[in-house]
Design an enzyme around this catalytic site. Structure first.
Site, PDB file in Angstrom:
ATOM      1  N   ARG A 341       0.853  -1.166   0.057  1.00 45.59           N
ATOM      2  CA  ARG A 341      -0.007  -0.191   0.034  1.00 45.59           C
ATOM      3  C   ARG A 341       0.851   1.044   0.066  1.00 45.59           C
ATOM      4  O   ARG A 341       0.384   2.272  -0.284  1.00 45.59           O
ATOM      5  CB  ARG A 341      -0.984   0.164   1.254  1.00 45.59           C
ATOM      6  CG  ARG A 341      -2.205  -0.390   1.144  1.00 45.59           C
ATOM      7  CD  ARG A 341      -3.216   0.316   0.215  1.00 45.59           C
ATOM      8  NE  ARG A 341      -4.046   1.140   0.940  1.00 45.59           N
ATOM      9  CZ  ARG A 341      -3.827   2.498   1.052  1.00 45.59           C
ATOM     10  NH1 ARG A 341      -2.927   3.019   0.316  1.00 45.59           N
ATOM     11  NH2 ARG A 341      -4.733   3.247   1.747  1.00 45.59           N
ATOM     12  N   ASP A 377     -13.395  -4.948  -2.743  1.00 48.69           N
ATOM     13  CA  ASP A 377     -14.022  -4.511  -1.853  1.00 48.69           C
ATOM     14  C   ASP A 377     -15.563  -4.529  -2.468  1.00 48.69           C
ATOM     15  O   ASP A 377     -15.856  -4.441  -3.665  1.00 48.69           O
ATOM     16  CB  ASP A 377     -13.937  -3.116  -1.778  1.00 48.69           C
ATOM     17  CG  ASP A 377     -14.627  -2.357  -0.415  1.00 48.69           C
ATOM     18  OD1 ASP A 377     -13.728  -2.408   0.441  1.00 48.69           O
ATOM     19  OD2 ASP A 377     -15.567  -1.722  -0.592  1.00 48.69           O
ATOM     20  N   TYR A 454     -25.206   2.210   0.878  1.00 50.73           N
ATOM     21  CA  TYR A 454     -23.978   3.192   0.643  1.00 50.73           C
ATOM     22  C   TYR A 454     -24.431   4.141  -0.360  1.00 50.73           C
ATOM     23  O   TYR A 454     -23.986   5.291  -0.607  1.00 50.73           O
ATOM     24  CB  TYR A 454     -22.875   2.199   0.178  1.00 50.73           C
ATOM     25  CG  TYR A 454     -21.942   2.007   1.300  1.00 50.73           C
ATOM     26  CD1 TYR A 454     -21.145   3.017   1.614  1.00 50.73           C
ATOM     27  CD2 TYR A 454     -21.509   0.897   2.008  1.00 50.73           C
ATOM     28  CE1 TYR A 454     -20.190   2.997   2.618  1.00 50.73           C
ATOM     29  CE2 TYR A 454     -20.808   0.754   3.008  1.00 50.73           C
ATOM     30  CZ  TYR A 454     -20.175   1.699   3.218  1.00 50.73           C
ATOM     31  OH  TYR A 454     -19.054   1.754   4.329  1.00 50.73           O
TER      32      TYR A 454
HETATM   33  O1  CP3 Z   1     -11.523  -9.771   3.729  1.00 58.69           O
HETATM   34  C1  CP3 Z   1     -10.815  -9.430   2.996  1.00 58.69           C
HETATM   35  O2  CP3 Z   1      -9.661  -9.630   3.454  1.00 58.69           O
HETATM   36  C2  CP3 Z   1     -11.013  -9.127   1.374  1.00 58.69           C
HETATM   37  C3  CP3 Z   1     -11.145  -7.827   1.275  1.00 58.69           C
HETATM   38  C4  CP3 Z   1     -12.248  -7.085   1.902  1.00 58.69           C
HETATM   39  C5  CP3 Z   1     -12.136  -5.461   1.857  1.00 58.69           C
HETATM   40  N1  CP3 Z   1     -13.451  -5.045   2.007  1.00 58.69           N
HETATM   41  C6  CP3 Z   1     -10.745  -4.800   1.908  1.00 58.69           C
HETATM   42  C7  CP3 Z   1     -10.763  -3.435   2.456  1.00 58.69           C
HETATM   43  C8  CP3 Z   1     -13.529  -7.126   1.899  1.00 58.69           C
HETATM   44  C9  CP3 Z   1     -14.216  -8.536   2.144  1.00 58.69           C
HETATM   45  C10 CP3 Z   1     -14.255  -6.001   2.132  1.00 58.69           C
HETATM   46  C11 CP3 Z   1     -15.838  -5.955   2.301  1.00 58.69           C
HETATM   47  C12 CP3 Z   1     -16.370  -4.580   2.827  1.00 58.69           C
HETATM   48  N2  CP3 Z   1     -16.001  -3.356   2.414  1.00 58.69           N
HETATM   49  C13 CP3 Z   1     -17.392  -4.450   3.674  1.00 58.69           C
HETATM   50  C14 CP3 Z   1     -18.381  -5.625   4.211  1.00 58.69           C
HETATM   51  C15 CP3 Z   1     -17.586  -6.202   5.435  1.00 58.69           C
HETATM   52  C16 CP3 Z   1     -17.565  -5.191   6.651  1.00 58.69           C
HETATM   53  O3  CP3 Z   1     -16.495  -4.842   7.178  1.00 58.69           O
HETATM   54  O4  CP3 Z   1     -18.640  -4.833   7.085  1.00 58.69           O
HETATM   55  C17 CP3 Z   1     -17.660  -3.265   3.775  1.00 58.69           C
HETATM   56  C18 CP3 Z   1     -18.758  -2.361   4.556  1.00 58.69           C
HETATM   57  C19 CP3 Z   1     -16.779  -2.454   2.862  1.00 58.69           C
HETATM   58  C20 CP3 Z   1     -16.668  -0.935   2.612  1.00 58.69           C
HETATM   59  C21 CP3 Z   1     -15.387  -0.369   3.164  1.00 58.69           C
HETATM   60  N3  CP3 Z   1     -14.117  -0.609   2.538  1.00 58.69           N
HETATM   61  C22 CP3 Z   1     -15.302   0.632   4.243  1.00 58.69           C
HETATM   62  C23 CP3 Z   1     -16.243   0.896   5.126  1.00 58.69           C
HETATM   63  C24 CP3 Z   1     -13.751   0.750   4.198  1.00 58.69           C
HETATM   64  C25 CP3 Z   1     -13.145   1.973   5.038  1.00 58.69           C
HETATM   65  C26 CP3 Z   1     -12.876   1.189   6.498  1.00 58.69           C
HETATM   66  C27 CP3 Z   1     -11.783   0.633   6.699  1.00 58.69           C
HETATM   67  O5  CP3 Z   1     -11.565  -0.519   7.375  1.00 58.69           O
HETATM   68  O6  CP3 Z   1     -10.657   1.156   6.267  1.00 58.69           O
HETATM   69  C28 CP3 Z   1     -13.146   0.121   3.146  1.00 58.69           C
HETATM   70  C29 CP3 Z   1     -11.752   0.133   2.893  1.00 58.69           C
HETATM   71  C30 CP3 Z   1     -11.079  -1.305   2.684  1.00 58.69           C
HETATM   72  N4  CP3 Z   1     -11.549  -2.335   2.231  1.00 58.69           N
HETATM   73  C31 CP3 Z   1      -9.839  -1.568   3.086  1.00 58.69           C
HETATM   74  C32 CP3 Z   1      -9.505  -2.815   3.056  1.00 58.69           C
HETATM   75  C33 CP3 Z   1      -8.434  -3.711   3.344  1.00 58.69           C
HETATM   76  C34 CP3 Z   1      -8.798  -0.702   4.038  1.00 58.69           C
HETATM   77  C35 CP3 Z   1      -8.291   0.275   2.694  1.00 58.69           C
HETATM   78  C36 CP3 Z   1      -6.790   0.886   3.003  1.00 58.69           C
HETATM   79  O7  CP3 Z   1      -6.646   1.828   3.658  1.00 58.69           O
HETATM   80  O8  CP3 Z   1      -5.688   0.048   2.737  1.00 58.69           O
END
Ligand code: CP3
Length: 644
Positions: A341, A377, A454
């Protein structure tokens, strides 16, 4: 651990030491205990007075030339103070620090500041990466036109320095050293190559900087990841608590720490414990090992893991043991992920199949979990439907033009996943090609309610006022929106299966905000259609949070396995659902911040409660949080996999 009284004997293991000053004696000790020694000097001491850059910096600091001073590490500040104290009285040094605003990156430099009475102007929030520094300094408008000094220890973070400049700061990096690489790095370079080639069984760390210098032998992120991966198979021995702490901070976890912390004790104890530890570590790596770069002459493509514990649990068959994987198992808490990242933003990472595949696999290898989940995502699908999507470091996902009307819903595009989400399928194919397929690969999508919400909210929400208002006031718009998302999601998931996913999970993370009657009317028909449209031979996991009152409806909607969060008690909940579905869950992700002993106790309670019911998949009740200690996660995985 092995019997304490067994004779110390390396039994011909290949033992690497990175010791410099004591290279000769270590070699003799290793050989005395029956090991094949390889010694690669990794450090050269730099006299503090040779840090000319530090003295020059001090002159400028005293002259009030810097608006900001960013302290990247505690050891950097400590070293700088030591250097300056050789020449100047402490009082004068502290006065010079008063002439700038001090920005600290994390707890380590903070405590060094406090110990020395240096006042801090800005503290960077966790997880304390350079992105957070950048963000806070931009937000507080501290960069444009300012003079910024960045105190680094040994290595420069070029991306960080460039970003500071891109935001209008005039940057002066200040590097201090106590230790440098040896003049001849040939042996160290060879040691790194030998680790990658699997020619080292056991690695002894006798000071903390050895690891940094070893990792420096990698020419870039990709090479460092390969070296880190190879270290999963090597027994790591540390001379004492300070070294261990530093190794852990870099997420290389010592398997053993010498006591007392003396060289002789380290080698003797390594010889005593080494063979057993190395064997166990190999077995663990072998289990999680998915081999991104198959060695020459590797077997052909391995058969599908039809009988893996994960797939057996999905089919509710009797299982040899409980499988475990973790939602968000690839993420910021893991250094492998942070490394990748550093170079790219989150969306670019999702859209670059090589990187997405890499991150997917790194998580499986690091943790040894029983399933991979493709790195992506749930929100990616909103882009091809026609809404702009952005991920901001501070606020998370943002949808530029939230949906608020029937017309806006009517304008949404039908999605042709092969055209617009091809990068996901390419990443899936890459994972499947590169993995030895010991663990199945999970594909996923957001459930229509969560995606719709969303799209309507545009960002995270507490009360879902626009969502519920649209749902009730304009049911036609609502149902059209749900239909469009459902149709797109069916095609998207089918294409994920075509590309190679063997299990599908639907994330309905937000659905818990609904009443059962709203769920029945506004969500259930769409979920039914969605599940009915998925390939019949592929198990599906239906996950939501805050769903205690919705579970029977969710079961009606579909899914062979129901995912539970931690707010519900697993055994009675499962009893109420009945034996026709499997269950996945449900440890509170916050438990992972407790000591491993506590984590195992809490995981044990869940395992006890479930007993021998077929169809259980251990998971967290929601995704792993960004600051979670990786070694705690590894301890959980080991514990669950050894449970019977
Ligand atoms: O599970 C895994 O390892 C696979 C990857 C995965 C991500 N998001 C990567 C991610 C999966 C399955 C998701 C699903 C997801 N994304 C959900 C459903 C699960 C849950 O947590 O309720 C939701 C609501 C999202 C939406 C989302 N994406 C949010 C709210 C955020 C920001 C909050 C956060 O945790 O940073 C993301 C970003 C995100 N998706 C990151 C990752 C690794 C972080 C991004 C970064 O800064 O590198």
């Amino acid at each position: 651990m092995t019997a304490q009284n067994s004779k110390p004997d390396f039994q011909g293991l290949r033992v690497l030491s990175l010791e410099s000053r004591m290279a000769g004696p270590v070699q003799k000790l290793i050989e005395k205990y029956g090991g094949i020694a390889q010694v690669a000097p990794s450090l050269k001491e730099v006299p503090l007075s040779d840090n000319r850059e530090a003295f020059h910096f001090f002159e400028r600091l005293e002259g009030g030339e810097f608006d900001l001073l960013v302290l990247m590490t505690g050891v950097g500040l400590r070293t700088l103070l030591k250097i300056l104290e050789e020449k100047f009285p402490k009082e004068r040094i502290l006065q010079a620090f008063e002439k700038t605003k001090v920005v600290v990156r994390g707890p380590k430099p903070t405590s060094v500041c406090k110990m020395n009475g240096i006042s801090i102007a800005v503290t960077v929030p966790p997880p304390n990466t350079w992105q957070e520094i950048l963000q806070i300094l931009s937000e507080e408008n501290l960069l444009q036109g300012r003079k910024v000094a960045v105190l680094e220890y040994g290595v420069s973070n070029l991306s960080f320095l460039q970003e500071l400049e891109a935001r209008g700061a005039a940057v002066t990096p200040v590097k201090v050293y106590h230790w440098a690489l040896p003049d001849d790095t040939g042996a160290l370079r060879k040691a790194a190559a030998d680790i990658v080639a699997g020619k080292i069984d056991l690695l002894l760390f006798t000071t903390q900087i050895q690891l940094d210098h070893l990792l420096k032998m990698s020419s870039g992120v990709a090479e460092e990841l390969v070296l880190r991966r190879a270290l999963h198979r090597v027994g790591i021995f540390s001379i004492g608590p300070t070294t261990s702490a530093h190794l852990r901070e870099r997420q290389v976890f010592p398997d053993y720490e010498a006591d007392p912390n003396k060289l002789e004790a380290l080698v003797e104890q390594a010889a005593q414990q080494g063979p057993e530890i190395v064997k166990k570590k190999r077995e663990r790596a072998e289990h999680g090992w998915v081999r991104l770069l198959g060695p020459a002459g590797a077997r052909g493509p391995a058969p599908l893991p039809h009988d893996s514990p994960m797939l057996r649990a999905c089919r509710r068959e009797k299982n040899e043991r409980v499988p475990i994987w973790l939602m968000r198992q690839a993420g910021r808490y893991m250094q492998e992920y942070q490394l990748v990242r550093q170079g790219v933003d989150f969306l670019t990472l999702c859209k670059t199949p090589d990187l997405a595949a890499q991150v997917t696999i790194d998580a499986v290898e690091r943790l040894g979990v029983d399933a991979a989940i493709i790195f992506s995502d749930i929100l990616l699908i909103v882009e091809p439907m026609g809404l702009p999507l952005e991920f901001r470091e501070s606020t998370g996902p943002l949808i530029g033009t939230p949906l608020r009307s029937l017309e806006a819903v009517q304008k949404l595009n039908a999605v042709k996943p092969e055209e617009s989400l091809g990068f996901v399928f390419e990443a899936i194919r890459k994972v499947r090609r590169s993995m030895d397929m010991r663990v199945p690969l999970i594909g996923f999508a957001g459930a229509p309610f969560t995606i719709a919400a969303y799209m309507i909210e545009g960002k995270g929400s507490r009360n879902y006022i626009p969502t519920k208002t649209l749902m009730h006031e304009e049911p036609q718009a609502w149902h059209l929106l749900m239909e469009k998302i459902t149709a797109a999601t069916i095609d998207y998931l089918q294409a994920q299966v075509m590309a190679g996913c063997q299990i599908l999970q639907l994330f309905d993370s937000w659905v818990g905000c609904l009443s059962p009657s709203d769920y029945r009317e506004f969500v259930l028909p769409h979920m039914r259609r969605l599940f009915a449209g998925l390939p019949k031979n592929i198990p599906t996991i239906h996950f939501g949070t805050g769903t205690a009152t919705l579970l029977s409806l969710q079961k009606e909607a579909g899914g062979q396995v129901i995912g539970l969060d931690w707010r519900q008690e697993i055994a009675p909940t499962w009893d109420a659902l009945g034996p026709s579905v499997g269950v996945q869950g449900n440890l509170d992700p916050v438990i992972l911040f407790s000591k491993p002993k506590v984590i195992c106790e809490e995981a044990g309670k869940i395992l006890e409660a479930v007993g021998s019911r077929p169809g259980f998949i251990f998971n967290l009740g929601h995704g792993i949080l960004p600051e979670t200690p990786v070694d705690h996660v590894m301890a959980l995985v080991d514990f669950v996999q050894q449970w019977h």
